[in-house]
Design a protein around this motif. Structure first.
Motif, PDB file in Angstrom:
ATOM      1  N   THR A  74       0.834  -1.210   0.000  1.00  0.00           N
ATOM      2  CA  THR A  74       0.000   0.000   0.000  1.00  0.00           C
ATOM      3  C   THR A  74       0.867   1.258   0.000  1.00  0.00           C
ATOM      4  O   THR A  74       0.596   2.215  -0.732  1.00  0.00           O
ATOM      5  CB  THR A  74      -0.932   0.018   1.214  1.00  0.00           C
ATOM      6  OG1 THR A  74      -1.758  -1.149   1.183  1.00  0.00           O
ATOM      7  CG2 THR A  74      -1.831   1.240   1.184  1.00  0.00           C
ATOM      8  N   ASP A  75       1.925   1.248   0.797  1.00  0.00           N
ATOM      9  CA  ASP A  75       2.829   2.401   0.837  1.00  0.00           C
ATOM     10  C   ASP A  75       3.554   2.588  -0.499  1.00  0.00           C
ATOM     11  O   ASP A  75       3.772   3.729  -0.942  1.00  0.00           O
ATOM     12  CB  ASP A  75       3.864   2.223   1.948  1.00  0.00           C
ATOM     13  CG  ASP A  75       3.235   2.249   3.335  1.00  0.00           C
ATOM     14  OD1 ASP A  75       2.123   2.794   3.461  1.00  0.00           O
ATOM     15  OD2 ASP A  75       3.853   1.712   4.275  1.00  0.00           O
ATOM     16  N   ALA A  78       1.262   4.391  -2.851  1.00  0.00           N
ATOM     17  CA  ALA A  78       0.481   5.462  -2.223  1.00  0.00           C
ATOM     18  C   ALA A  78       0.266   6.666  -3.126  1.00  0.00           C
ATOM     19  O   ALA A  78      -0.769   7.332  -3.053  1.00  0.00           O
ATOM     20  CB  ALA A  78       1.172   5.903  -0.924  1.00  0.00           C
ATOM     21  N   ALA A 104      -4.290  -5.387  -1.882  1.00  0.00           N
ATOM     22  CA  ALA A 104      -4.230  -4.199  -1.025  1.00  0.00           C
ATOM     23  C   ALA A 104      -5.408  -3.260  -1.268  1.00  0.00           C
ATOM     24  O   ALA A 104      -5.448  -2.148  -0.727  1.00  0.00           O
ATOM     25  CB  ALA A 104      -2.911  -3.462  -1.252  1.00  0.00           C
ATOM     26  N   ILE A 106      -6.356  -1.922  -4.241  1.00  0.00           N
ATOM     27  CA  ILE A 106      -6.053  -0.911  -5.249  1.00  0.00           C
ATOM     28  C   ILE A 106      -6.561  -1.384  -6.605  1.00  0.00           C
ATOM     29  O   ILE A 106      -6.369  -2.544  -6.990  1.00  0.00           O
ATOM     30  CB  ILE A 106      -4.534  -0.642  -5.302  1.00  0.00           C
ATOM     31  CG1 ILE A 106      -4.065  -0.067  -3.960  1.00  0.00           C
ATOM     32  CG2 ILE A 106      -4.182   0.307  -6.442  1.00  0.00           C
ATOM     33  CD1 ILE A 106      -2.563   0.015  -3.810  1.00  0.00           C
TER      34      ILE A 106
END
Length: 395
Positions: A74-75, A78, A104, A106
């Motif tokens: 996720t990071d 981001a 995640a 997305i």
């Protein structure tokens, strides 16, 4: 290459994907698409998806492998705006990245087949024009290269064919029960490997080049066209028109149809600009070539009737396709739209020689291959011509 062969990183039937032709349609729309390229930096910088609606981001696949282990996917993503299309060389590493992104939460999908499939995309569309022949435009979105097949009364001619797709022209002619009589290059191309010799070998067609190609060192037998020479294709007539400037030998080819003929301009005139004048003689010869190009545009192209359809050899992101997704327009519309067509000679030369883009990758070897001075195999030829079209000067 960044693709990995581990079983858990291969694309599966469950990996959401987008086909190359669907992606091409999306990129023509006004929507912005985030393209996540997971190849290594050097591969990305050499060639990647680009355009007005593309937000290209490079994050190497190894970072996704590391993020999978640490739980930081996720990071990693981001700053990426959704939806995301992930790409790599063959579609495997990017499929793995898509799986992690979707886990995640997305919105991401994979370009099926990767950049290899993107380079292999070649669309054929009939031009809606009034002509004594059927005209098919071939479009390679990865490079903006356009080629044409003209069919009339059981015969065909192919203009500016690409070697990588020679089989396509042959198969299409077979489907139409047509004999390919001529394979024509409008000039010695610097951005793609020509298919005229391949078509000649496979079909018995005549390989046709502008007469001036001999002065550049042409090293194979070919039919040469002088200004005003004609070729008969079924009930249609193709007439060569000298339009030097982009290169010294450049010609345009006119399909006669009363006042509303079709002019295949090669790299002399595009829908969004004119051909760059520095590929043959370099920067030191660009100004003289630009003056020849100015004369060709003013005294050969612009004297055609307003109803003439301009069918160029390339297009860029700035070009607007017609409703049928082909790239062609009437000369009347271009007179009003392109500032270069109303410039005086000095303005034109300054415009055509300033702020030129990087030369097409490997252009010297491609020219040598197209003159018959260097033999290259199909795999090498395909690799040499990967990348965007850089043959034009903007409007």
């Amino acid at each position: 290459m960044t693709d990995r062969s581990d079983a858990d990183e291969r694309p599966t039937d469950e990996t959401p994907s987008i086909a190359p032709d669907t992606l091409a349609d999306r990129l023509r729309s006004d929507d912005t698409t985030t393209v996540l390229d997971v190849r290594d930096r050097d591969e990305f910088e050499r060639w990647h998806l680009a355009g007005d609606g593309v937000e290209a981001v490079q994050i190497p696949h190894m970072k996704f492998v590391q993020a999978q282990a640490t739980g930081d996917v996720t990071d990693l993503a981001a700053d990426l705006e959704e939806p995301i299309v992930a790409v790599c060389g063959h579609g495997e590493a990017s499929a793995h990245a898509v799986g992690l992104l979707r886990e995640a939460g997305i919105d991401a999908c994979n370009l099926a087949g990767g950049m290899d499939a993107w380079a292999d995309l070649y669309a054929a569309r009939e031009l809606d024009v009034d002509a004594p022949a059927t005209i098919v435009q071939y479009d390679r979105p990865s490079s903006g290269c356009l080629a044409y097949a003209i069919y009339s009364d059981g015969e065909a001619a192919v203009i500016d064919p690409l070697r990588a797709f020679a089989d396509r022209y042959v198969a299409a002619a077979d489907e139409r029960d047509a004999e390919i009589r001529y394979a024509i290059d409008t000039h010695v191309h610097a951005d793609h490997v020509s298919g005229i010799r391949t078509l000649a070998e496979r079909t018995g067609a005549a390989a046709v080049v502008p007469a001036g190609a001999t002065d550049r060192g042409l090293a194979f037998d070919a039919t040469t066209l002088e200004d005003g020479d004609g070729l008969r294709v079924g009930d249609a007539t193709l007439t060569a028109m000298a339009t030097p400037g982009h290169t010294t030998e450049s010609i345009s080819v006119r399909l006669e149809s009363g006042d509303s003929g079709i002019l295949f301009t090669g790299d002399t005139l595009f829908l969004e600009g004119v051909g760059r004048p520095d590929l043959e003689g370099g920067a030191e010869g660009a100004a003289a070539a630009a003056r020849r190009l100015y004369e060709s545009v003013r005294e050969r192209v612009l004297v055609q009737s307003d109803e003439t359809t301009i069918a160029p050899g390339h297009y860029s992101d700035a070009a607007e396709p017609r409703a049928d997704r082909t790239y062609a327009t009437r000369l009347e519309a271009m007179r009003d739209r392109l500032a270069a067509l109303s410039m005086d000679e000095d303005e034109f030369v300054a415009h055509a020689t300033s702020d030129l883009p990087t030369r097409p990758a490997n252009h010297e070897r491609i020219v040598a291959a197209n003159l018959g001075l260097e033999d290259i195999d199909e795999e090498t030829a395909f690799e040499l011509e990967l990348g965007p079209n850089n043959c034009a000067v903007g409007a």
